[in-house]
Write a protein that holds these residues in place. Structure first.
Motif: not given
Length: 182
Positions: A117-119, A157, A165, A170
Motif C-alpha cells: 500500500d502507499e504507507w 507501492e 484512501h 489499502w
C-alpha cells in the motif's frame, strides 16, 4: 604584455595556416571502380498466408492457455506491514502449487509480483514487496514447485489496484500476484 603579443601571433599563424588554397586530392580510380561494379538483385521470399495462420493460431492457443492458467491462480493478500502468510492464504497457495505441479503447467515459469500500500517510504515498500514475494515462493517450494521455475519482483507501492484512501482499498494493494511466463 609579452604574453598578449605572443598569443596574438600564435593565433594569427593558426588562422592563416588553416586557410589553405590547395584543392583536396580525390582518388578518381575508386569512384570509377565503384560505378563499374554491378549490384546484385535482392532476393525475396514469399510466405504463404496458410503458414502464418498456423503460427498465429499456435500462438493464440498458447496465450489462451496462459490466460486460463493465470485466471485460476489466486492473489495472496497480507496484513498491514506484514509478510507472513495466514492459514487462509496458505490454502490458496497450496491450490496454486497443485496447479503448478500439474503436467500442463510444469513447462511454464511463474513470476511472483510483490505489492504494497502507499504507507512507508519507497525503499521500505520495495523491500516489503520482495519479502512478501519471497514468502510465497518459500511456500510454493515447500509444496513441491521447483524453485528454478519461480522468479520474483517487487513493485512496492507503484502498482496499485485501488487508489482510494480507505482501509479496504489499502488492503487490496497489499498482495502478491502470480504471472505465468512461457
Amino acid at each position: 604584455m609579452k604574453s598578449i603579443v605572443l598569443s596574438s601571433v600564435v593565433t594569427a599563424l593558426l588562422v592563416f595556416s588553416g586557410c589553405s588554397s590547395k584543392e583536396p586530392a580525390v582518388d578518381n580510380k575508386a569512384q570509377n571502380a565503384a560505378a563499374v561494379e554491378e549490384v546484385q538483385a535482392v532476393e525475396t521470399e514469399m510466405v504463404a498466408p496458410d503458414n502464418s495462420t498456423v503460427n498465429e493460431n499456435t500462438g493464440n492457443t498458447a496465450e489462451m492457455t496462459i490466460a486460463e492458467i493465470e485466471s485460476k491462480l489466486p492473489t495472496v493478500y497480507f496484513a498491514f506491514d506484514k509478510y507472513d502468510i495466514t492459514p487462509e492464504m496458505q490454502a490458496k497457495i497450496d491450490a496454486a502449487a497443485e496447479l503448478g505441479n500439474s503436467d500442463a503447467v510444469k513447462s511454464l515459469n511463474v513470476k511472483l509480483e510483490g505489492n504494497c500500500d502507499e504507507w512507508g517510504s519507497d525503499e521500505y515498500n520495495f523491500a516489503l514487496g520482495l519479502k512478501r514475494a519471497e514468502a510465497v515462493k518459500k511456500a510454493l517450494v515447500a509444496d513441491g514447485v521447483d524453485a528454478n521455475r519461480i522468479s520474483m519482483v517487487s513493485y512496492g507501492e507503484s502498482n496499485p489496484v485501488c487508489t482510494e484512501h480507505t482501509k479496504e482499498c489499502w488492503a487490496k494493494n497489499r498482495r502478491v500476484n502470480f504471472k505465468i511466463l512461457p
